[in-house]
Write an enzyme that holds these catalytic residues in place. Sequence first.
Site, short mmCIF file in Angstrom:
data_model
loop_
_atom_site.label_atom_id
_atom_site.label_comp_id
_atom_site.label_asym_id
_atom_site.label_seq_id
_atom_site.Cartn_x
_atom_site.Cartn_y
_atom_site.Cartn_z
CB CYS A 114 -0.75 -0.13 1.21
SG CYS A 114 -2.30 1.18 1.11
CG HIS A 213 -3.70 -3.79 3.06
ND1 HIS A 213 -2.65 -3.48 4.12
CD2 HIS A 213 -3.99 -2.66 2.58
CE1 HIS A 213 -2.72 -2.01 3.98
NE2 HIS A 213 -3.50 -1.74 3.06
CD GLU A 215 -1.54 -6.25 5.52
OE1 GLU A 215 -2.10 -5.27 5.70
OE2 GLU A 215 -0.91 -6.52 4.25
#
Length: 239
Positions: A114, A213, A215
């Site tokens: 990001c 993202h 994660e």
Amino acid sequence: MTAPLIGLTTYREQARWGVWDQRADVLPTQYAAAVEATGGVPVLLPPVEQVGAADAVVRRLDGLVVSGGADVDPGRYDAEAHPRTAGWRPDRDAWELALLDAAAAAGLPVLGVCRGMQLMAVHAGGALDQHTPDVVGHEQHSPGGDAYGRVAVRTEPGTLVAGLVGETLEVSCHHHQSVATHPGWVAAARADDGTLEAMEVPGDRFCVAVQWHPETAADVGLLAGLVRAAASYAPSRHF
């Protein structure tokens, strides 16, 4: 084989927990959990002003994640601030740019997430679109608050990103800015509206950046790719 050490850059913010309300170095747990789940050991990296600190840190790491966060200072790419650009952190910008300098010199594997992607483009001499809704006409990439936007992404055939995540995928996004120019980088994925959602440095080094993202996803293919690259890099480090 020793698990590779993966540095994760952090926020420095006013935070509240327990009885405390004070400045703290923080990062969503999902980053460290995803690194650990893919075989790495996470190491948090708060902003440091000491000269030479970035070089010293990179010498001890096997991989680096430049994590998400506040907007990049538009002065870093010679632009006036858009009315919606706010909250940039000069200490974090300086620290992460120094880490990127050291990582490039060492050939360290790097993943930008990001804001990390945006900073990596600026580090290369690129520029940002400071408010993506002005460009694409909608706010799907960042619907507001703590909600992620769900965005369909198509990868470029033959790129490392395509090899890690496939031809198409739906990703979790939370960015109101995006990369406009990216000298030296290859476009690796775009959203249906044309927004650049991933880029990579050509060649053998793992140097990848995404607007989404990874994660937050059950499939952490990008982080697994970073950890594998870090495991290969570790034996080549010189102390």
